[in-house]
Design an enzyme around this catalytic site. Structure first.
Site, PDB file in Angstrom:
ATOM      1  N   LYS A 138      54.934  54.614  23.894  1.00 53.43           N
ATOM      2  CA  LYS A 138      55.213  53.404  24.677  1.00 53.43           C
ATOM      3  C   LYS A 138      56.686  53.032  24.643  1.00 53.43           C
ATOM      4  O   LYS A 138      57.230  52.588  25.648  1.00 53.43           O
ATOM      5  CB  LYS A 138      54.365  52.235  24.169  1.00 53.43           C
ATOM      6  CG  LYS A 138      52.911  52.371  24.556  1.00 53.43           C
ATOM      7  CD  LYS A 138      52.143  51.113  24.286  1.00 53.43           C
ATOM      8  CE  LYS A 138      50.697  51.288  24.699  1.00 53.43           C
ATOM      9  NZ  LYS A 138      49.851  50.187  24.293  1.00 53.43           N
ATOM     10  N   LYS A 145      45.127  62.234  27.965  1.00 56.36           N
ATOM     11  CA  LYS A 145      44.049  61.246  27.859  1.00 56.36           C
ATOM     12  C   LYS A 145      43.959  60.408  29.147  1.00 56.36           C
ATOM     13  O   LYS A 145      44.988  60.051  29.723  1.00 56.36           O
ATOM     14  CB  LYS A 145      44.427  60.336  26.673  1.00 56.36           C
ATOM     15  CG  LYS A 145      43.460  59.271  26.324  1.00 56.36           C
ATOM     16  CD  LYS A 145      44.051  58.362  25.248  1.00 56.36           C
ATOM     17  CE  LYS A 145      44.980  57.325  25.834  1.00 56.36           C
ATOM     18  NZ  LYS A 145      45.336  56.232  24.930  1.00 56.36           N
ATOM     19  N   LYS A 183      44.678  53.680  31.429  1.00 59.00           N
ATOM     20  CA  LYS A 183      44.766  52.607  32.437  1.00 59.00           C
ATOM     21  C   LYS A 183      46.089  52.680  33.178  1.00 59.00           C
ATOM     22  O   LYS A 183      46.208  52.236  34.300  1.00 59.00           O
ATOM     23  CB  LYS A 183      44.721  51.246  31.740  1.00 59.00           C
ATOM     24  CG  LYS A 183      43.421  50.927  31.062  1.00 59.00           C
ATOM     25  CD  LYS A 183      43.529  49.526  30.445  1.00 59.00           C
ATOM     26  CE  LYS A 183      42.520  49.329  29.362  1.00 59.00           C
ATOM     27  NZ  LYS A 183      43.110  49.097  28.044  1.00 59.00           N
TER      28      LYS A 183
HETATM   29  P1  TYM Z   1      42.899  50.370  24.210  1.00 56.45           P
HETATM   30  O1  TYM Z   1      42.819  49.088  24.950  1.00 56.45           O
HETATM   31  O2  TYM Z   1      44.023  51.318  24.554  1.00 56.45           O
HETATM   32  O3  TYM Z   1      41.553  51.159  24.329  1.00 56.45           O
HETATM   33  C1  TYM Z   1      40.321  50.511  24.046  1.00 56.45           C
HETATM   34  C2  TYM Z   1      39.315  51.474  23.505  1.00 56.45           C
HETATM   35  O4  TYM Z   1      39.063  52.524  24.429  1.00 56.45           O
HETATM   36  C3  TYM Z   1      39.265  53.785  23.777  1.00 56.45           C
HETATM   37  N1  TYM Z   1      39.841  54.709  24.769  1.00 56.45           N
HETATM   38  C4  TYM Z   1      39.371  55.932  24.993  1.00 56.45           C
HETATM   39  N2  TYM Z   1      38.331  56.603  24.452  1.00 56.45           N
HETATM   40  C5  TYM Z   1      38.096  57.852  24.924  1.00 56.45           C
HETATM   41  N3  TYM Z   1      38.833  58.421  25.901  1.00 56.45           N
HETATM   42  C6  TYM Z   1      39.880  57.786  26.468  1.00 56.45           C
HETATM   43  N4  TYM Z   1      40.587  58.359  27.433  1.00 56.45           N
HETATM   44  C7  TYM Z   1      40.190  56.481  26.016  1.00 56.45           C
HETATM   45  N5  TYM Z   1      41.118  55.563  26.358  1.00 56.45           N
HETATM   46  C8  TYM Z   1      40.911  54.484  25.569  1.00 56.45           C
HETATM   47  C9  TYM Z   1      40.243  53.489  22.658  1.00 56.45           C
HETATM   48  O5  TYM Z   1      40.190  54.463  21.647  1.00 56.45           O
HETATM   49  C10 TYM Z   1      39.768  52.142  22.204  1.00 56.45           C
HETATM   50  O6  TYM Z   1      38.649  52.264  21.347  1.00 56.45           O
HETATM   51  N6  TYM Z   1      44.890  48.816  19.897  1.00 56.45           N
HETATM   52  C11 TYM Z   1      43.674  49.006  20.640  1.00 56.45           C
HETATM   53  C12 TYM Z   1      42.860  47.733  20.845  1.00 56.45           C
HETATM   54  C13 TYM Z   1      42.597  46.959  19.601  1.00 56.45           C
HETATM   55  C14 TYM Z   1      41.566  47.209  18.661  1.00 56.45           C
HETATM   56  C15 TYM Z   1      41.690  46.176  17.682  1.00 56.45           C
HETATM   57  C16 TYM Z   1      40.574  48.176  18.553  1.00 56.45           C
HETATM   58  C17 TYM Z   1      43.272  45.860  19.184  1.00 56.45           C
HETATM   59  N7  TYM Z   1      42.728  45.387  18.038  1.00 56.45           N
HETATM   60  C18 TYM Z   1      40.842  46.130  16.596  1.00 56.45           C
HETATM   61  C19 TYM Z   1      39.718  48.119  17.459  1.00 56.45           C
HETATM   62  C20 TYM Z   1      39.848  47.103  16.489  1.00 56.45           C
HETATM   63  C21 TYM Z   1      43.996  49.546  22.007  1.00 56.45           C
HETATM   64  O7  TYM Z   1      45.082  49.400  22.488  1.00 56.45           O
HETATM   65  O8  TYM Z   1      42.923  50.097  22.635  1.00 56.45           O
END
Ligand code: TYM
Length: 337
Positions: free
Chosen positions: A117, A200, A203
């Site tokens: 990022k 991957k 979004k």
């Molecule tokens: P984020 O918003 O990027 O993604 C949310 C969740 O979706 C999963 N994910 C995927 N899984 C499989 N294939 C993909 N292409 C894919 N893209 C996203 C991510 O692994 C995630 O589970 N920092 C975290 C959000 C967060 C969080 C937390 C998660 C903040 N606090 C506490 C767990 C516990 C994030 O940016 O996820």
């Protein structure tokens, strides 16, 4: 440190930026739905994490509500789980500050997401992109979380959370924090981009045609799958190294239908890539259509969503406040009765 119902705690969240993807759905939400009844479950929309990138205020609010609506529409039961928005529980930022004083510059600069990022942000990199994993650690540690159901890309952040919790347990007593573990789904832990299946699905992909969004129309979904990158062979088999595109389609199907990869492959004996692409699209459409419809209804009604979020915030605050008191006592702040 007992929880609401003396079950182990799970907690997870998704950034409500842009639209949720099929990766978010299969890597996170679908897994949450599967395991929610076995745990004391907390699921949130992490709007404060989303702030690390510039957001249009109207869009952020809309996306936050739509995310929560998608969780419910996908099968998260708001009567059993605590569903909330991160910014409704001020204790997250409060604990994040404390963790900022225990996390090290070196370990944070090794975070892959930070590296990716910050490379995209040019010269003015917000400090929040660097300290972001500490807010995530606060999210997790506030609720005495045992398991964190996430996709594969988040394991490094959960590992960091463990390291910091262990560090503080060493300093302030072994039961200061529960040490959490990542819970990764067996299939589709890393859903790949349809056009560039070595990356991957995200979004914020440069080309939106590589990502399936929960809010995509059936026509969009079909079009995107038809254009999915495969390879120059003709056999349908699983090999994520040499056949990342085909393997991604097989994993997507397996994650939705609960068949093993071998069972999915067996259905394609003598068939071509075109069949695989079209049928994957149909399976995804059948899965996402009712979720889209119900989520939109919930957002349109709004009263029910507000009620759920108010209850969720109160329950989350109650647990979070207990943890804050415990930590403040341990680290030496003056705690008033
Ligand atoms: P984020 O918003 O990027 O993604 C949310 C969740 O979706 C999963 N994910 C995927 N899984 C499989 N294939 C993909 N292409 C894919 N893209 C996203 C991510 O692994 C995630 O589970 N920092 C975290 C959000 C967060 C969080 C937390 C998660 C903040 N606090 C506490 C767990 C516990 C994030 O940016 O996820």
């Amino acid at each position: 440190m007992t929880s609401r119902v003396d079950k182990k705690v799970i907690l997870s969240g998704i950034q409500p930026t842009n639209k949720l993807t099929l990766g978010n759905y299969l890597g996170a939400i679908k897994n949450w739905v599967r395991i929610q009844n076995d745990y004391d479950a907390y699921f949130m929309a992490v709007d404060q994490h989303a702030m690390t990138a510039r957001q249009d205020p109207i869009e952020l609010r809309k996306n936050t509500l739509f995310s929560i609506a998608c969780y419910i529409a996908a099968g998260i039961d708001p009567e059993r789980c605590v569903l909330f928005v991160q910014s409704h529980v001020h204790q997250h930022s409060q604990l994040a500050w404390t963790l900022n004083c225990f996390g090290y510059m070196g370990e944070l600069s090794r975070m892959i997401q930070y590296k990716e990022k910050s490379a995209k942000s040019g010269t003015n990199i917000p400090v929040g992109i660097f300290t972001y994993p500490l807010l995530m650690a606060a999210d997790i540690l506030l609720y005495d979380t045992h398991l964190v159901p996430v996709g594969e890309d988040q394991t490094q952040h959960v590992e960091l959370t463990r390291d910091i919790a262990e560090r503080m347990n060493g300093l302030y007593g072994p039961d200061t924090f529960v040490i959490p573990k990542a819970h990764i789904p067996k299939v589709a832990a890393r859903v790949m981009d349809l056009l560039t299946p070595t990356s991957k699905m995200s979004k914020s992909a440069v080309n939106e045609n590589g990502s399936i969004f929960i809010s995509d129309t059936p026509a969009d979904i079909e079009k995107k799958f038809k254009r999915a990158t495969t390879d120059s062979e003709t056999t349908i088999r699983f090999d994520s190294e040499t056949k990342p595109g085909v393997s991604n389609l097989l994993s997507i199907q397996s994650a939705i239908t609960s068949e093993s990869i071998a069972e999915v492959i067996a259905r394609y004996d003598g068939k071509q890539y075109g069949h695989l692409k079209l049928e994957t699209a149909q399976i995804v459409i059948k899965e996402l259509s009712p979720i889209q419809k119900r989520a939109q209804e919930l957002v349109d009604e709004r009263t029910e969503l507000n009620r759920i979020l108010r209850i969720g915030a109160e329950k989350a605050q109650a647990h979070a406040e207990r943890t804050i008191k415990r930590i403040h006592e341990r680290i030496g702040y003056v705690v008033l009765d």
